[in-house]
Each structure stands twice: as C-alpha cells, then as structure tokens.
Enzyme design. Structure first.
Site, PDB file in Angstrom:
ATOM      1  N   HIS A  14       0.875  -1.200   0.000  1.00  0.00           N
ATOM      2  CA  HIS A  14       0.000   0.000   0.000  1.00  0.00           C
ATOM      3  C   HIS A  14       0.901   1.236   0.000  1.00  0.00           C
ATOM      4  O   HIS A  14       1.495   1.575   1.018  1.00  0.00           O
ATOM      5  CB  HIS A  14      -0.902   0.022   1.238  1.00  0.00           C
ATOM      6  N   HIS A  16       1.617   5.365  -1.719  1.00  0.00           N
ATOM      7  CA  HIS A  16       1.243   6.545  -2.514  1.00  0.00           C
ATOM      8  C   HIS A  16       2.500   7.117  -3.156  1.00  0.00           C
ATOM      9  O   HIS A  16       3.401   7.576  -2.450  1.00  0.00           O
ATOM     10  CB  HIS A  16       0.591   7.607  -1.628  1.00  0.00           C
ATOM     11  N   LEU A  17       2.536   7.061  -4.488  1.00  0.00           N
ATOM     12  CA  LEU A  17       3.696   7.630  -5.207  1.00  0.00           C
ATOM     13  C   LEU A  17       3.398   9.007  -5.768  1.00  0.00           C
ATOM     14  O   LEU A  17       4.322   9.685  -6.219  1.00  0.00           O
ATOM     15  CB  LEU A  17       4.114   6.699  -6.351  1.00  0.00           C
ATOM     16  N   LYS A 100      -9.364  -0.530  -5.910  1.00  0.00           N
ATOM     17  CA  LYS A 100      -9.336   0.159  -4.624  1.00  0.00           C
ATOM     18  C   LYS A 100     -10.668   0.817  -4.340  1.00  0.00           C
ATOM     19  O   LYS A 100     -11.153   1.604  -5.149  1.00  0.00           O
ATOM     20  CB  LYS A 100      -8.228   1.222  -4.672  1.00  0.00           C
ATOM     21  N   HIS A 137     -10.241   1.106   1.802  1.00  0.00           N
ATOM     22  CA  HIS A 137     -10.051   2.071   2.890  1.00  0.00           C
ATOM     23  C   HIS A 137     -11.251   1.876   3.811  1.00  0.00           C
ATOM     24  O   HIS A 137     -12.355   2.308   3.492  1.00  0.00           O
ATOM     25  CB  HIS A 137      -9.973   3.511   2.366  1.00  0.00           C
ATOM     26  N   HIS A 175      -4.411  -0.550   5.854  1.00  0.00           N
ATOM     27  CA  HIS A 175      -3.974   0.282   6.991  1.00  0.00           C
ATOM     28  C   HIS A 175      -4.884   0.096   8.201  1.00  0.00           C
ATOM     29  O   HIS A 175      -5.509   1.010   8.678  1.00  0.00           O
ATOM     30  CB  HIS A 175      -3.812   1.751   6.627  1.00  0.00           C
ATOM     31  N   ASP A 248       1.569   2.562   3.526  1.00  0.00           N
ATOM     32  CA  ASP A 248       0.721   3.749   3.359  1.00  0.00           C
ATOM     33  C   ASP A 248       1.584   5.010   3.406  1.00  0.00           C
ATOM     34  O   ASP A 248       1.115   6.058   3.861  1.00  0.00           O
ATOM     35  CB  ASP A 248      -0.388   3.792   4.415  1.00  0.00           C
TER      36      ASP A 248
HETATM   37  C1  NCD Z   1      -3.480   8.952   2.199  1.00  0.00           C
HETATM   38  C2  NCD Z   1      -3.035  10.014   1.193  1.00  0.00           C
HETATM   39  O1  NCD Z   1      -2.487  11.040   1.611  1.00  0.00           O
HETATM   40  O2  NCD Z   1      -3.237   9.823  -0.019  1.00  0.00           O
HETATM   41  N1  NCD Z   1      -3.486   9.537   3.510  1.00  0.00           N
HETATM   42  C3  NCD Z   1      -3.491   8.890   4.687  1.00  0.00           C
HETATM   43  O3  NCD Z   1      -3.572   9.539   5.724  1.00  0.00           O
HETATM   44  N2  NCD Z   1      -3.389   7.586   4.765  1.00  0.00           N
HETATM   45  C4  NCD Z   1      -4.809   8.402   1.792  1.00  0.00           C
HETATM   46  C5  NCD Z   1      -5.197   7.114   2.454  1.00  0.00           C
HETATM   47  O4  NCD Z   1      -4.509   6.111   2.345  1.00  0.00           O
HETATM   48  O5  NCD Z   1      -6.246   7.070   3.107  1.00  0.00           O
HETATM   49 ZN    ZN Z   2      -3.068   5.165   1.680  1.00  0.00          ZN
HETATM   50 ZN    ZN Z   3      -6.710   4.999   2.967  1.00  0.00          ZN
END
Ligand code: NCD
Ligand code: ZN
Ligand code: ZN
Length: 344
Positions: A14, A16-17, A100, A137, A175, A248
C-alpha cells in the site's frame, strides 16, 4: 556489537507515489529497498480505467532512476460508474493487480469514491469470479460516527455485509488500526487479508495530541489508543500469513501538513525497514519480520516472493535518517519515530 539479519527483499502492499515532480522525488525512497508496491490510484483526477493505469505505470517506470529495479503493481479507483468489463480486461492484461475502494469523502482525494455500495455490486461480482483482490479504505464517513470508531463501524456495516453478499471476493483491509480489525481478520478465512503500516505499529493517539498537536503524525485512519497499537504489533509479529506490510507512505509537502486544515498522511518510505526491525526486535520477534514484510503479501496476491535479499544491520550508534526529502512543492518530512533507531 553489530548484528545483521538478511531477509528476502520486501514489498510494499500500500503506497502513494503521487505523480510528476513529487513522484520523481519520492520514488527512489521506495525503489531503493522494496521490490514491488501496490500503487494507490488517488491522483487528481483518479486512476479509474485500465488505460489510465497503464499510462500511470509508464510514468512511474520513466521516473525510475537508472540502475534501480522496481515493479509498480497498479490499482484501479472504484467509482459508481466503473465498468466491470474494463476491470476484468485490465486484470487479464496484467495492467491492474487490484481495485481500490474509497468510501466517498473518507480520505485524501476520495471525492469520486463510492456512496451507494449497491451500485458497485456488478464490479465486485466480476472480481470474485476472476479472483481479483479488492483493497479497501475501511472507514465509514457519516458525521454521526466518531472518527475513532469509524473503522470498527465500517467492518460491521459495510465490510462484513459485502463479503457475505459476494462469496469468493478476496479483500484486503488496508492500513488497519484497531484490535477489531485484527480480530475480524483472524475470525475469517484466507480470502481476507490486512495490511498494517509502519507508523501504526509505533504511534498511538497520544503521540498526535499530547504536548501540542503533531501534524506529521496525523494520517487516516487516525492512530487509536495504545491497546490498539499493541494489538497491531501482536498481529504483525504473529506469523499469521493474513497480516502483511503496507506502509501507506503518503507524502504531502510540509506547508500542507503544518496548516490550519492539515493533510492526512505519514511519509515512511525512507526509513520503514529499520523502524520495523526495531519494532520486531522489541517484540522479541525479529524472526517474523521476513514473513510480514516479504512473504505474506506475495502469498496473498498469489505472486512469488522476491528472489534477492536485503540485509539490515544494527550498530551501537543511532542511525541518522534524513529529516526531510526535497520536492519541488517544498520539503516532505520523513516520519520520526520519536526514539533512537540502531538499525539501518
Ligand atoms: C493517504 C493520502 O495522503 O493519499 N493519507 C493517509 O492519511 N493515509 C490516503 C489514504 O490512504 O487514506
Ligand atoms: Zn493510503
Ligand atoms: Zn486509505
């Protein structure tokens, strides 16, 4: 005394790039250590179709520094208009690994998410048929539910009904932050997995709120009470194959974190493996680190584990991690565990 452990190369289930200059800055932080990552589709606009996922994958590969190997595993952002045939085609073509689900309004860039779960029923049925995992999520978004209860209420009112109505659907609760989630996973079968982040193994809600508000510890789902953190450590270190690492890691520029309405997300790509070695050692479970970070995730996704290895070394002097990563939009703060870490 130096101590080392060598484990199969880990993956991040999991991540975020982002895109553009931010992606350029953060991608090496992940690719340096991890073999693969499930890449989240919550861009603006979101990655909804197979064609969009293929284009995003190509941008990631183009941004990868020379000499680094890394495989992005793409996800499709589920909307009420998602076409089941496009999802199945993207899966068959090896473009999309999973879909997702964001409940609308639950988190960063989730406005196009799902409001009416009946509308996505045909997509979920198609996914059950082809064995394509659904990443969730897991928080309800109604204003009458307290933010600290949103995961537990989601399990009861959304996740469990969806799983009962869609036999064979493979689901990853992402998460996870509570003992409720860990208990729910344990009570179910191999079609249900759960990711646990680096930061939720380290912080509880006091870290965010005691002694002044700490915006860099704010993420969603928000960290809960200490007893929940302990339940997550117990799950992650148990060796139960249904629990695996999804960092995450979610970069936001500092000026948007340190803000009157600060963004949710912790950036842990840089130091996750040393932090996990610390947490697992404290729990007396260093021997379970490889299962959690490198073996259980591929097994759930029905992929082979990575062939190569990484070595973690513990020394007598605390490891110095960079405090920030420079991005065009401004610096991004690296997650600070709040204690010295001797692993690197
Ligand atoms: C994530 C994001 O910033 O894209 N933020 C987070 O707090 N986890 C989004 C997500 O995974 O819910
Ligand atoms: Zn996330
Ligand atoms: Zn999330």
């Amino acid at each position: 005394m130096t101590r080392t452990i060598t484990i199969r190369r880990p993956d991040d289930w999991h991540l975020h790039l982002r895109d553009g200059a931010m992606m350029q800055a953060v991608l090496p932080e992940t690719a340096r250590t991890f073999g693969r990552a499930i890449v989240m589709p919550n861009l603006v606009p979101p990655v909804v179709t197979g064609a969009q996922a293929a284009a995003y994958r190509d941008r990631i590969m183009a941004a990868l520094p020379d000499g680094m190997t890394f495989q992005p595993l793409m996800t499709l952002y589920l909307t009420e208009d998602t076409d089941p045939a496009d999802v199945a085609q993207a899966h068959a073509d090896g473009i999309a690994t999973s879909v997702k689900l964001y409940p609308a309004g639950a988190t960063t860039n989730s406005a196009s998410g799902v409001r009416d779960f009946d509308k996505v029923r045909p997509v979920l049925e198609k996914m059950a048929e082809i064995g394509m995992p659904l990443c969730m999520h897991g928080e309800v978004t109604t204003s009458d539910v307290d933010i600290f209860d949103r995961e537990a209420v989601f399990i009861e009112t959304v996740l469990d009904p969806i799983r009962r109505a869609t036999p064979g659907l493979r689901v990853v609760m992402e998460h996870t932050t509570t003992s409720h989630a860990a208990d729910y996973v344990r009570a179910n079968d191999q079609d249900l997995g759960a990711t646990i982040t680096t930061h939720h193994l380290i912080i509880n809600r006091n870290h965010i709120l005691v002694g002044g508000i700490k915006p860099h510890y704010y993420c969603l789902p928000v960290a809960k009470r200490e007893e929940h953190r302990q339940a997550l450590v117990a799950a992650a270190t148990s060796g139960d194959a249904r629990f695996f690492l999804g960092t995450d890691s979610a970069p936001h520029p500092d000026h948007l974190k340190e803000h009157a309405c600060g963004c949710a997300g912790c950036f842990t790509a840089t130091n996750t493996m040393p932090l996990l070695a610390h947490v697992f050692e404290e729990a007396g479970a260093l021997d379970q680190l490889e299962a959690f970070a490198s073996l259980n995730g591929p097994a759930f996704y029905r992929l082979p584990a990575n062939d190569d290895t990484i070595t973690l070394t513990k020394s007598d002097t605390a490891t110095a991690f960079p405090a920030k990563i420079d991005c065009e939009a401004g610096p991004v703060t690296v997650f600070d565990p709040g204690f010295p870490v001797y692993w690197s």
